[in-house]
Design a protein around this motif. Structure first.
Motif, PDB file in Angstrom:
ATOM      1  N   HIS A  21     -37.729  -9.824 -31.379  1.00 40.76           N
ATOM      2  CA  HIS A  21     -37.393  -9.409 -32.744  1.00 40.76           C
ATOM      3  C   HIS A  21     -36.051  -8.704 -32.701  1.00 40.76           C
ATOM      4  O   HIS A  21     -35.869  -7.770 -31.922  1.00 40.76           O
ATOM      5  CB  HIS A  21     -38.471  -8.472 -33.299  1.00 40.76           C
ATOM      6  N   ILE A  59     -54.444 -15.239 -37.053  1.00 41.72           N
ATOM      7  CA  ILE A  59     -53.283 -14.587 -36.441  1.00 41.72           C
ATOM      8  C   ILE A  59     -53.284 -13.098 -36.769  1.00 41.72           C
ATOM      9  O   ILE A  59     -53.656 -12.689 -37.872  1.00 41.72           O
ATOM     10  CB  ILE A  59     -51.968 -15.273 -36.897  1.00 41.72           C
ATOM     11  N   THR A  61     -50.741  -9.714 -35.902  1.00 41.89           N
ATOM     12  CA  THR A  61     -49.603  -9.048 -35.265  1.00 41.89           C
ATOM     13  C   THR A  61     -49.632  -7.554 -35.546  1.00 41.89           C
ATOM     14  O   THR A  61     -48.634  -6.866 -35.358  1.00 41.89           O
ATOM     15  CB  THR A  61     -48.265  -9.640 -35.750  1.00 41.89           C
ATOM     16  N   ARG A  66     -46.513  -9.187 -42.261  1.00 47.06           N
ATOM     17  CA  ARG A  66     -45.944 -10.154 -41.320  1.00 47.06           C
ATOM     18  C   ARG A  66     -46.931 -11.291 -41.057  1.00 47.06           C
ATOM     19  O   ARG A  66     -46.547 -12.457 -41.021  1.00 47.06           O
ATOM     20  CB  ARG A  66     -45.553  -9.457 -40.017  1.00 47.06           C
ATOM     21  N   ASP A  67     -48.215 -10.950 -40.911  1.00 49.89           N
ATOM     22  CA  ASP A  67     -49.240 -11.981 -40.703  1.00 49.89           C
ATOM     23  C   ASP A  67     -49.242 -12.970 -41.862  1.00 49.89           C
ATOM     24  O   ASP A  67     -49.324 -14.182 -41.661  1.00 49.89           O
ATOM     25  CB  ASP A  67     -50.627 -11.359 -40.538  1.00 49.89           C
ATOM     26  N   HIS A  69     -46.755 -13.706 -43.820  1.00 48.75           N
ATOM     27  CA  HIS A  69     -45.549 -14.524 -43.741  1.00 48.75           C
ATOM     28  C   HIS A  69     -45.709 -15.620 -42.687  1.00 48.75           C
ATOM     29  O   HIS A  69     -45.331 -16.770 -42.899  1.00 48.75           O
ATOM     30  CB  HIS A  69     -44.331 -13.653 -43.445  1.00 48.75           C
ATOM     31  N   LEU A  70     -46.315 -15.273 -41.552  1.00 50.95           N
ATOM     32  CA  LEU A  70     -46.518 -16.260 -40.489  1.00 50.95           C
ATOM     33  C   LEU A  70     -47.475 -17.372 -40.920  1.00 50.95           C
ATOM     34  O   LEU A  70     -47.325 -18.521 -40.509  1.00 50.95           O
ATOM     35  CB  LEU A  70     -47.044 -15.585 -39.221  1.00 50.95           C
ATOM     36  N   LYS A  71     -48.453 -17.052 -41.763  1.00 49.38           N
ATOM     37  CA  LYS A  71     -49.396 -18.058 -42.255  1.00 49.38           C
ATOM     38  C   LYS A  71     -48.773 -18.949 -43.330  1.00 49.38           C
ATOM     39  O   LYS A  71     -49.280 -20.038 -43.596  1.00 49.38           O
ATOM     40  CB  LYS A  71     -50.642 -17.386 -42.830  1.00 49.38           C
ATOM     41  N   PHE A  75     -43.564 -20.553 -41.818  1.00 42.93           N
ATOM     42  CA  PHE A  75     -43.889 -20.657 -40.400  1.00 42.93           C
ATOM     43  C   PHE A  75     -44.997 -21.691 -40.168  1.00 42.93           C
ATOM     44  O   PHE A  75     -44.748 -22.871 -40.150  1.00 42.93           O
ATOM     45  CB  PHE A  75     -44.281 -19.290 -39.822  1.00 42.93           C
ATOM     46  N   ARG A 143     -40.112 -22.493 -30.540  1.00 42.22           N
ATOM     47  CA  ARG A 143     -40.828 -22.619 -31.814  1.00 42.22           C
ATOM     48  C   ARG A 143     -40.218 -23.692 -32.710  1.00 42.22           C
ATOM     49  O   ARG A 143     -40.922 -24.364 -33.453  1.00 42.22           O
ATOM     50  CB  ARG A 143     -40.889 -21.277 -32.540  1.00 42.22           C
ATOM     51  N   LEU A 148     -41.334 -24.735 -36.576  1.00 39.81           N
ATOM     52  CA  LEU A 148     -41.297 -23.326 -36.986  1.00 39.81           C
ATOM     53  C   LEU A 148     -39.830 -22.907 -37.031  1.00 39.81           C
ATOM     54  O   LEU A 148     -39.324 -22.227 -36.142  1.00 39.81           O
ATOM     55  CB  LEU A 148     -42.098 -22.465 -36.013  1.00 39.81           C
ATOM     56  N   VAL A 161     -35.774 -13.439 -35.615  1.00 38.65           N
ATOM     57  CA  VAL A 161     -36.850 -13.943 -34.767  1.00 38.65           C
ATOM     58  C   VAL A 161     -36.275 -14.860 -33.691  1.00 38.65           C
ATOM     59  O   VAL A 161     -35.538 -15.799 -34.001  1.00 38.65           O
ATOM     60  CB  VAL A 161     -37.887 -14.733 -35.598  1.00 38.65           C
TER      61      VAL A 161
END
Length: 177
Positions: A21, A59, A61, A66-67, A69-71, A75, A143, A148, A161
Motif C-alpha cells: 500500500h 474477504i 482486511t 476497504r473490504d 471496495h475489494l468486493k 476489484f 493482480r 484486478l 495498490v
C-alpha cells in the motif's frame, strides 16, 4: 494402490494475502470461507491433485470500507464472480518436505497457470483417531493478469495498490476413511 481423499479442515486452516500500500507498507487480508480436497495415491503426497475454492465475499482486511471496495466491480466483482478456484496440474517433490504445485488459478473469470511452493508440515492423528496433514502454501501473482486492474494514484504520484500479491495459506487436511 488405493486412492486417498483428504478434505480441508477449515477450523485449522487460514488463507491470507499481502499487498503493498503506497509502496511503503503492506496490508494483509484473509478469506474466511474456503474448501478443498487433496487426492493422493495411498498417503504419498507427490503426484497428488488439489482442488481449492474460496468465497470472495468472505474477504477480510480488518477494514469494512476497504473490504466493500475489494468486493466491488473495481476489484473482484464478487456479485458476478463469487469464487476463486485453484486446480492443480502437478504436485512435485523438490526436497524432504518441499513440493511445487502447478495449476490453474481462476480469479474474476480469468484462468492462468500459477506455481506455488508447498511445505509439508507432517501428519499426525488427532484425539479422535483422524489422520491430519498440514501444509504451508506460498506464492505470488500479479493482480493485473487476473483482471484486478484498478489503480489509484495519490496527489503526490504514489501508487495506492501494488501489482504483486503474496499468497500464504496454512492448511490442514483430514484423511477420509
Amino acid at each position: 494402490m488405493a486412492t486417498t481423499v483428504w478434505t480441508l479442515d477449515p477450523t485449522h486452516s487460514e488463507v491470507q494475502f499481502k499487498v503493498k500500500h503506497l509502496v511503503i507498507s503492506t496490508v494483509t487480508g484473509s478469506f474466511k470461507n474456503f474448501e478443498g480436497t487433496l487426492t493422493t495415491e495411498g498417503d504419498d503426497i507427490a503426484n497428488g491433485t488439489v482442488e481449492f475454492s474460496l468465497d470472495v465475499n468472505s474477504i477480510d482486511t480488518n477494514q469494512e470500507q476497504r473490504d466493500g471496495h475489494l468486493k466491488s466491480a473495481d476489484f473482484f466483482d464478487a456479485e458476478q464472480f463469487p469464487t476463486i478456484t485453484f486446480k492443480s496440474t502437478s504436485l512435485t517433490a523438490k526436497g524432504d518436505d518441499d513440493y511445487v504445485a502447478e495449476g490453474d488459478l481462476t480469479v474474476k473469470g480469468i484462468t492462468k497457470p500459477v506455481t506455488l511452493n508447498v511445505e509439508f508440515g507432517g501428519s499426525a492423528d488427532d484425539f479422535y483417531g483422524n489422520t491430519k496433514a498440514g501444509f504451508e502454501v506460498t506464492g505470488k501473482i500479479n493482480r493485473k493478469e487476473f483482471g484486478l486492474t484498478w489503480d489509484g494514484v495519490t496527489e503526490a504520484g504514489s501508487i495506492v495498490v501494488g501489482e504483486d500479491i503474496k499468497l500464504i495459506a496454512n492448511v490442514q487436511f483430514a484423511k477420509q476413511k
